[in-house]
Design a protein around this motif. Structure first.
Motif, mmCIF file in Angstrom:
data_model
loop_
_atom_site.group_PDB
_atom_site.id
_atom_site.type_symbol
_atom_site.label_atom_id
_atom_site.label_comp_id
_atom_site.label_asym_id
_atom_site.label_seq_id
_atom_site.Cartn_x
_atom_site.Cartn_y
_atom_site.Cartn_z
ATOM 1 N N SER A 1 0.821 -1.215 0.000
ATOM 2 C CA SER A 1 0.000 0.000 0.000
ATOM 3 C C SER A 1 0.851 1.259 0.000
ATOM 4 O O SER A 1 0.401 2.319 -0.433
ATOM 5 N N LEU A 2 2.098 1.131 0.486
ATOM 6 C CA LEU A 2 3.004 2.287 0.563
ATOM 7 C C LEU A 2 4.072 2.265 -0.523
ATOM 8 O O LEU A 2 4.905 3.173 -0.585
ATOM 9 N N GLY A 3 4.077 1.210 -1.328
ATOM 10 C CA GLY A 3 5.102 1.086 -2.352
ATOM 11 C C GLY A 3 6.483 0.797 -1.786
ATOM 12 O O GLY A 3 7.500 1.098 -2.413
ATOM 13 N N ALA A 4 6.525 0.206 -0.602
ATOM 14 C CA ALA A 4 7.807 -0.073 0.050
ATOM 15 C C ALA A 4 8.326 -1.442 -0.378
ATOM 16 O O ALA A 4 7.585 -2.430 -0.323
ATOM 17 N N PRO A 5 9.568 -1.532 -0.792
ATOM 18 C CA PRO A 5 10.137 -2.834 -1.164
ATOM 19 C C PRO A 5 10.366 -3.719 0.059
ATOM 20 O O PRO A 5 10.470 -3.242 1.184
ATOM 21 N N ILE A 6 10.476 -5.031 -0.202
ATOM 22 C CA ILE A 6 10.634 -6.035 0.849
ATOM 23 C C ILE A 6 11.837 -6.913 0.531
ATOM 24 O O ILE A 6 12.054 -7.302 -0.620
ATOM 25 N N LEU A 7 12.576 -7.253 1.575
ATOM 26 C CA LEU A 7 13.696 -8.177 1.446
ATOM 27 C C LEU A 7 13.572 -9.222 2.552
ATOM 28 O O LEU A 7 13.466 -8.878 3.722
ATOM 29 N N THR A 8 13.559 -10.490 2.179
ATOM 30 C CA THR A 8 13.472 -11.557 3.176
ATOM 31 C C THR A 8 14.861 -12.061 3.519
ATOM 32 O O THR A 8 15.743 -12.145 2.660
ATOM 33 N N GLY B 1 15.084 -14.022 -3.386
ATOM 34 C CA GLY B 1 14.045 -13.155 -2.829
ATOM 35 C C GLY B 1 13.511 -12.128 -3.798
ATOM 36 O O GLY B 1 12.805 -11.195 -3.383
ATOM 37 N N THR B 2 13.789 -12.266 -5.093
ATOM 38 C CA THR B 2 13.363 -11.267 -6.074
ATOM 39 C C THR B 2 11.987 -11.572 -6.670
ATOM 40 O O THR B 2 11.418 -10.712 -7.350
ATOM 41 N N CYS B 3 11.474 -12.765 -6.436
ATOM 42 C CA CYS B 3 10.228 -13.171 -7.093
ATOM 43 C C CYS B 3 9.106 -13.481 -6.114
ATOM 44 O O CYS B 3 7.930 -13.233 -6.415
ATOM 45 N N MET B 4 9.407 -14.044 -4.983
ATOM 46 C CA MET B 4 8.378 -14.486 -4.053
ATOM 47 C C MET B 4 8.957 -14.574 -2.651
ATOM 48 O O MET B 4 10.169 -14.488 -2.452
ATOM 49 N N ILE B 5 8.060 -14.755 -1.684
ATOM 50 C CA ILE B 5 8.437 -14.958 -0.286
ATOM 51 C C ILE B 5 8.064 -16.391 0.088
ATOM 52 O O ILE B 5 6.923 -16.820 -0.128
ATOM 53 N N VAL B 6 9.013 -17.120 0.624
ATOM 54 C CA VAL B 6 8.763 -18.504 1.026
ATOM 55 C C VAL B 6 8.099 -18.522 2.398
ATOM 56 O O VAL B 6 8.652 -18.016 3.379
ATOM 57 N N LEU B 7 6.912 -19.106 2.468
ATOM 58 C CA LEU B 7 6.231 -19.319 3.750
ATOM 59 C C LEU B 7 6.460 -20.732 4.275
ATOM 60 O O LEU B 7 6.374 -20.977 5.481
ATOM 61 N N GLY B 8 6.713 -21.648 3.375
ATOM 62 C CA GLY B 8 6.971 -23.031 3.768
ATOM 63 C C GLY B 8 7.606 -23.778 2.617
ATOM 64 O O GLY B 8 7.468 -23.386 1.456
ATOM 65 N N ALA B 9 8.296 -24.861 2.939
ATOM 66 C CA ALA B 9 8.965 -25.650 1.907
ATOM 67 C C ALA B 9 8.852 -27.128 2.240
ATOM 68 O O ALA B 9 9.028 -27.529 3.392
ATOM 69 N N LYS B 10 8.562 -27.915 1.236
ATOM 70 C CA LYS B 10 8.560 -29.371 1.371
ATOM 71 C C LYS B 10 9.899 -29.874 0.860
ATOM 72 O O LYS B 10 10.225 -29.730 -0.324
ATOM 73 N N LEU B 11 10.692 -30.427 1.774
ATOM 74 C CA LEU B 11 12.047 -30.844 1.453
ATOM 75 C C LEU B 11 12.104 -32.310 1.083
ATOM 76 O O LEU B 11 11.401 -33.147 1.666
ATOM 77 N N ARG B 12 12.961 -32.628 0.154
ATOM 78 C CA ARG B 12 13.286 -34.011 -0.173
ATOM 79 C C ARG B 12 14.454 -34.441 0.694
ATOM 80 O O ARG B 12 15.467 -33.755 0.776
ATOM 81 N N LEU B 13 14.310 -35.559 1.370
ATOM 82 C CA LEU B 13 15.371 -36.102 2.210
ATOM 83 C C LEU B 13 15.978 -37.327 1.538
ATOM 84 O O LEU B 13 15.275 -38.067 0.840
ATOM 85 N N VAL B 14 17.262 -37.532 1.735
ATOM 86 C CA VAL B 14 17.941 -38.673 1.130
ATOM 87 C C VAL B 14 18.521 -39.552 2.232
ATOM 88 O O VAL B 14 18.667 -39.123 3.379
#
Length: 931
Positions: free
Chosen positions: A43-50, A231-244
Motif C-alpha cells: 500500500s506504501l510502495g515499500a520494497p521487501i527483502l526476506t 528473494g526477487t520473485c516471491m516470499i517462502v512461507l513453507g517448503a517441502k524438502l526431499r530427504l535422502v
C-alpha cells in the motif's frame, strides 16, 4: 516491527562487501504477520527483502527495503515422513535442526554449507545453497519438492512439479496463478533450446534463474525454478524438502599433493570411486590458520603437501566405508602424482572437517596482512577443467598483485577464494572491478558458472550477460516480471542490478571516527573502527547447539545480542550515519548490556572478534563524566568490600541475611529476589601455616579475591598440592586484586591502577621468573589477555602474562612427575568460559583422567552467572535460561558424581539452583588428603 536506528544498523550488511541502510525490520511471529506486512508495504510502495541467517556473501541479504527476518519465530517443522522421505519446514528453521530430526530415520537434507549450524532453509532456498555433501545429493534446488509462497501482490499458492494436464487446468482457471503459469509456459516454449545450449552442464551452476527446471524433461517444476531467485520473485512461507538416505557409517581419507593445481588435476580420477564428499584446501589456507593460532591441534592430522583433498565415503557398514577408502588409497599409484595419504578414524575425521569448515574465517583477517574480501569467491567449473581454471586465475592474480588461499568443493568444481582487494581507494576499487570482469571471462571460457554456491547478488549480477547472453537475460527479466511486476521484492538484485563496485561497505570515502582508546588494539594499530571491521558476518555466533559463543544470543535469539550484531552496531557507531551520540549511544549500550563477557568469541569466532574487550572499552567512555549506578561500585570493587568483611565475616554474613537488610540491599543493587548473597569466610592468607623447606623451587600462589575471601578451601587445597609436589609456596604480603570485575563495567582507569599495583608487588617474582599459580580462571585471563592489551609497552606486563599459570597448567609444565590420587567416582567437568577461551581445558582434563575416574567434559557453554551478571534482576531470566540449557540438568542428573567447576561464578550458579556442592580442580586432587 522495528524502525529504530539500532535495528536498522544491525541489518545494513550481511556477510558481503555491501552496505544498504534498510527502511526497517519486521520479525514475523507467523504467516499472517507476513501477509499483513506485505499488504502494508504494498500500500506504501515499500520494497521487501526476506532474510534468514544473514550470511549471504554476495549482497543479496541487505538492501534499502523492509527486511523480514524469519529466524526468531518462523522456525518450526512438521514431523518427518520417513516413507516419503519428505518434511515441511518454515523458512526460518536452521539446517542442523532439520538434519537432527531426519537422522532419527537415517535420512538427511543433502546440501550442507559450512554455515549449517546457523543458516536457515529460507536462505538456502534463496541462494540455492550446496555445501560439502551436495556431491551426495545435489544442490538445494535438487531437494525441493514444493514451496508455499506469497507474492508482493498478496497472491498465495503452492507450487511444485506440474504435468502438462495440470498446467493446462491452472491456465484455464485464470486468475493470477493462471496468468503466471501461462507466462511460464510461453517462456519455456520460447527459450527452451537456448536454455539447453547456454546453461552450463556442470554440477554447480548456481548463477541466473533456474529456467532449466521449466523444461519438459525436468517436469515443469515451478518450485525448483524459483529456488535461487534470491528473494526477487516471491516470499517462502513453507517448503517441502526431499530427504535422502544418510550413510550411517563414514570414512574420511586425506590426500596431500605438492600443490593445489595437481590436487585439482586428479579430482576426476578420484570421483570415479564415487565418494559422498570431496573437498580441497591449499597450503596457503593452512598457513593462515597457523598465523591466527586456529586449529593448531587439528592441522597436524593433514597429510604432507601443499594441496589437500578430503574424500569421504559412506557405507552400509563401517567395514564397507573403510573398504572403499582402502580401495582409493590402493589406486593412488595410477594418478599423475602419487599423493601422501591418510585414512582417519571417526574422531580424527571430525577434527579434520573442522579445519575445512574454518576456511572462510581463516582467510578473512590475518594478523600483519591486509584484510581479504569476497567478490570473486565461488565460481565453479566442470571438475575436468578445475586445474586449468585455477592456473588461469592464479596468473590473473599475479598480474594484479592479489593473493588468496583456495579451498572448497573440489569434487564439483567450486573453489572459494578471498582476495586482498583494496576497497578503500578509487584506484583500488577500479582494479577490483576490472579483475572480477576478467575473472568472469576466464570462468566462462572454462564453461563455468560465475557462482557455484553463494548466488549472484550485487557481487555478480552485472556480470551475468557474459555468461548467458542478451536473449537469456531478457528471459530472466520476463521471469522476474511474471512474479513481481511491481518490482517490490529485493529490487536491483539480479535484474537491473547495482554495479559490483557500488554501495561498498568501505569505499573511497571510508573515513570512520578514530577515537582514543584505553586498550591498545595493536593488531589494528589502535583503531577501534578497524577492530569492529574484523567481523565478516559469517554468523558463527548465531549457533545454539554447541560451544559457548554467543550465550546471550542462545538465550534471546536476537541479532542485537549476537557477537556479529554487536560488532555491526559498533562499526556503524564509528561511521556516525545511522547511530548518533558516539560513545553515549544508549542503544549500543543496551546491546552490550547483555554481553556476558565470556570471551568465547575471541576463540570460537573465526576472526577472533573480542566483544568482551569492546564492551569494556565502550562502557568506559559511556560513563565518562556520568554518575554510575551503585551496583558498579558494589560489584566492580568487590575486592575492597571482601577485604573489609574479612575482619568479621560471620557478622557480615548475619547482617547480609537479616530479612530487612537483605531486601534493602537487593533493592539498592537491583539484585534478583531469588539470588542469595555469597558468604564471606576467613581469608586463607591469614591462616597459620607450617614452615616450608628451604631450597625447594619456588612458586607464587595468587590469592584472588574469590577464593581467598569466599572459598579459602580452594587455596588451602592448592597450597598442599603444590607443597606435596615439592615446591616452596610464596603468598602475597599485601592485598592484591587483578580487577577482573572492573572490566564488566568499563572501569578501566581503576583497573589500570590495580594492575600497576600488582606489577609493583610482583617485581621480585617477575625478575626471578617465578611461576605464578592462579586458581580463578577469570583472574588468570586478566593476566594472559587484558593486561597486555591495556599495558602493551610495560615489559613487566609481558613477563607476567608468560609466568601466570592455572594450577593444572603449572603441574603439567613444572611437575611432570606429579601423580593425582585415584578416584572411583564419576567426574563431571564444567569449564569456565575464560578457561576454555584463553587457556584451554587440555591440561586439566589430562590430570583428571589420570585419576582413573570416568571424566565427562560438558559442552555446557556459559553457565549464565558471569560474575555479577546473573545476580542482576533484569538479567536473571537470561542467566537461568543459559544455566538450564546444559549445565544444571547435567548436575541434577549426576547426583553421585563429583562436579568440577573452577570458576567462582559457575559454582554460585550451581549451588543456587541445585543441591550439589561443586568442587574446584584443586579440591578434587586434594580430597584424599586430610588438612
Amino acid at each position: 516491527m522495528r524502525f529504530d536506528a539500532a535495528s536498522r544498523a544491525l541489518y545494513t550488511t550481511d556477510a558481503s562487501n555491501y552496505r544498504h541502510a534498510p527502511i526497517g525490520l519486521v520479525i514475523p511471529l507467523d504467516e499472517q504477520d507476513v501477509i499483513d506486512t506485505v499488504a502494508i508495504c504494498r500500500s506504501l510502495g515499500a520494497p521487501i527483502l526476506t532474510r534468514g541467517g544473514g550470511t549471504s556473501l554476495s549482497g543479496q541479504g541487505c538492501g534499502t527495503a523492509v527486511i523480514l527476518d524469519f529466524s526468531k519465530y518462523m522456525n518450526k517443522m512438521e514431523p518427518v515422513d520417513p516413507a516419503a522421505h519428505t518434511v515441511w519446514v518454515q523458512p526460518g528453521i536452521v539446517l542442523d535442526r532439520v538434519r537432527e530430526a531426519a537422522e532419527e530415520f537415517e535420512l538427511t537434507f543433502a546440501p550442507d554449507p559450512a554455515t549449517h549450524s546457523r543458516c536457515t532453509l529460507g536462505g538456502m532456498i534463496g541462494n540455492n545453497s550446496c555445501g560439502i555433501h551436495a556431491l551426495m545429493g545435489g544442490k538445494t534446488v535438487d531437494n525441493i519438492e514444493a514451496l508455499d509462497i506469497l507474492l508482493y501482490d498478496g497472491t498465495r499458492m503452492i507450487v511444485g512439479p506440474t504435468s502438462d494436464g495440470e498446467m493446462e487446468k491452472i491456465i484455464a482457471a485464470g486468475g493470477r496463478k493462471g496468468a503466471i503459469y501461462g507466462g511460464l509456459k510461453r517462456l519455456r516454449d520460447t527459450y527452451a533450446e537456448l536454455v539447453r545450449q547456454k546453461f552450463p552442464k556442470i554440477p554447480r551452476r548456481v548463477s541466473g534463474f533456474n529456467l532449466d527446471e521449466l523444461l519438459p524433461e525436468n517436469g515443469f517444476n515451478v518450485a525448483r525454478a524459483l529456488v535461487g531467485s534470491e528473494g526477487t520473485c516471491m516470499i517462502v512461507l513453507g517448503a517441502k524438502l526431499r530427504l535422502v538416505k544418510s550413510p550411517h557409517y563414514r570414512t574420511l581419507v586425506g590426500l596431500g599433493f605438492p600443490d593445489i593445481f595437481l590436487a585439482a588435476d586428479n579430482v576426476p580420477a578420484i570421483l570415479a570411486h564415487k565418494p559422498i564428499g570431496l573437498e580441497g584446501m591449499d597450503g596457503n589456507l593452512i598457513d593462515s590458520m597457523i598465523a591466527k593460532s586456529k586449529n593448531l591441534e587439528h592441522i597436524p592430522l593433514l597429510p604432507e603437501g601443499r594441496g589437500f583433498l578430503l574424500i569421504e565415503f559412506g557405507g552400509a557398514s563401517q567395514a564397507d566405508a573403510d573398504e572403499q577408502a582402502r580401495t582409493l588409497v590402493a589406486s593412488l599409484d595410477g594418478l599423475s602424482v602419487k599423493p601422501d595419504a591418510r585414512i582417519y578414524s571417526t574422531a580424527e575425521a571430525k577434527r579434520v572437517w573442522h579445519v575445512r569448515e574454518s576456511g572462510l574465517g581463516a582467510t578473512a583477517f590475518i594478523p600483519g596482512k591486509p584484510m581479504r574480501w569476497e567478490g570473486w569467491e565461488d565460481a565453479a567449473v566442470d571438475p575436468t577443467q578445475e586445474g586449468s581454471y585455477l592456473r588461469a586465475i592464479t596468473a590473473l592474480m599475479r598480474e594484479y598483485n592479489y593473493e588468496s588461499p583456495m579451498y572448497g568443493h573440489f569434487g564439483q568444481g567450486c573453489v572459494h577464494m578471498r582476495f586482498n582487494f583494496d576497497l578503500e581507494s578509487a584506484d583500488g576499487i577500479l582494479a577490483f572491478r576490472e579483475f572480477i570482469d576478467r575473472a568472469a571471462d576466464i570462468a566462462v571460457a572454462h564453461g563455468g558458472s560465475l557462482s557455484g554456491e553463494h548466488g549472484d547478488g550485487q557481487a555478480r549480477a552485472a556480470l551475468l550477460p557474459k555468461m548467458f547472453g542478451p536473449e537469456l537475460m531478457d528471459a530472466f527479466r520476463q521471469f522476474k516480471v511474471l512474479w513481481d511486476p511491481a518490482n517490490g521484492l529485493n529490487p536491483n538484485n539480479l535484474i537491473d542490478p547495482h554495479e559490483p563496485h557500488e554501495d561498498l561497505r568501505l569505499g573511497a570515502d571510508y573515513k570512520p571516527w578514530q577515537p582514543e582508546t584505553h586498550f591498545a588494539f595493536e593488531e589494528n594499530k589502535g583503531s577501534f573502527a578497524a577492530e569492529n571491521l574484523r567481523c565478516v558476518g559469517v554468523g558463527a555466533c548465531r549457533k545454539k547447539d554447541a560451544g559457548t559463543m554467543c550465550p546471550s544470543y542462545m538465550a534471546t535469539n536476537e541479532e542485537m545480542h549476537s557477537t556479529r550484531g554487536r560488532a555491526h552496531l559498533l562499526w556503524e557507531l564509528m561511521q556516525g550515519e545511522l547511530l548518533p551520540d558516539q560513545w553515549k549511544n544508549d542503544q549500543v549500550r543496551e546491546s552490550l548490556d547483555l554481553c556476558l563477557a565470556c570471551k568465547a568469541c575471541k576463540s570460537e569466532c573465526p576472526v577472533s572478534v573480542d566483544m568482551a574487550t569492546y564492551k569494556s572499552e565502550f562502557l568506559s567512555h559511556y560513563y565518562e563524566g556520568e554518575k554510575r549506578p551503585l551496583a558498579h561500585y558494589a560489584f566492580g570493587r568487590i575486592d575492597r568490600w571482601a577485604r573489609l568483611a574479612s575482619v568479621a565475616p560471620g557478622l557480615v554474613n548475619a547482617i547480609n541475611n537479616a530479612p530487612g537488610i537483605r531486601r534493602l540491599v537487593k533493592s539498592a543493587l537491583h539484585i534478583h529476589k531469588s539470588r542469595n548473597f555469597p558468604r564471606f569466610a576467613k581469608p586463607f592468607t591469614r591462616e597459620r601455616r607450617s614452615s616450608q623447606p628451604t631450597g625447594a623451587p619456588e612458586v607464587f600462589l595468587w590469592a584472588d579475591t574469590f577464593n581467598n575471601y569466599f572459598h579459602p578451601a580452594t587455596m588451602r587445597a592448592a597450597y598442599h598440592i603444590l607443597s606435596d609436589a615439592g615446591f616452596r609456596i610464596m603468598l602475597p604480603k599485601e592485598h592484591l586484586c587483578c580487577g577482573r570485575p572492573l572490566y564488566d563495567f568499563g572501569m578501566l582507569n581503576i583497573a589500570k591502577d590495580y594492575l600497576y599495583k600488582v606489577l609493583d608487588a610482583l617485581g621480585p617474582q617477575l625478575a626471578a621468573g617465578t611461576p605464578i599459580v592462579v586458581l580463578e580462571p577469570s583472574c588468570a585471563s586478566v593476566f594472559r589477555d587484558e593486561l597486555t592489551n591495556l599495558l602493551p609497552y610495560d615489559a613487566r606486563a609481558q613477563q607476567l602474562s608468560k609466568q601466570a599459570f592455572l594450577l593444572s597448567e603449572f603441574l603439567v609444565k613444572y611437575a611432570p612427575g606429579y601423580q593425582p590420587p585415584k578416584i572411583e567416582q564419576k567426574i563431571i567437568v564444567h569449564g569456565h568460559c575464560h578457561h576454555r577461551s584463553t587457556m584451554g581445558m587440555a591440561d586439566e582434563m589430562k590430570l583428571l583422567r589420570a585419576t582413573g575416574a570416568e571424566v565427562e567434559l560438558l559442552d555446557s557453554g556459559c553457565c549464565g552467572m558471569a560474575g555479577p551478571f546473573g545476580f542482576e534482576s533484569n538479567k536473571y531470566e537470561v542467566s537461568q535460561t543459559l544455566g538450564e540449557r546444559v549445565l544444571l540438568p547435567a548436575v541434577r542428573n549426576n547426583k553421585d558424581a563429583i562436579i568440577v567447576s573452577d570458576g567462582f561464578s559457575c559454582q554460585e550458579q550451581i549451588t543456587q539452583n541445585t543441591t550439589a556442592r561443586p568442587m574446584h580442580f584443586a579440591e578434587v586432587l586434594a580430597q584424599a588428603r586430610k588438612f
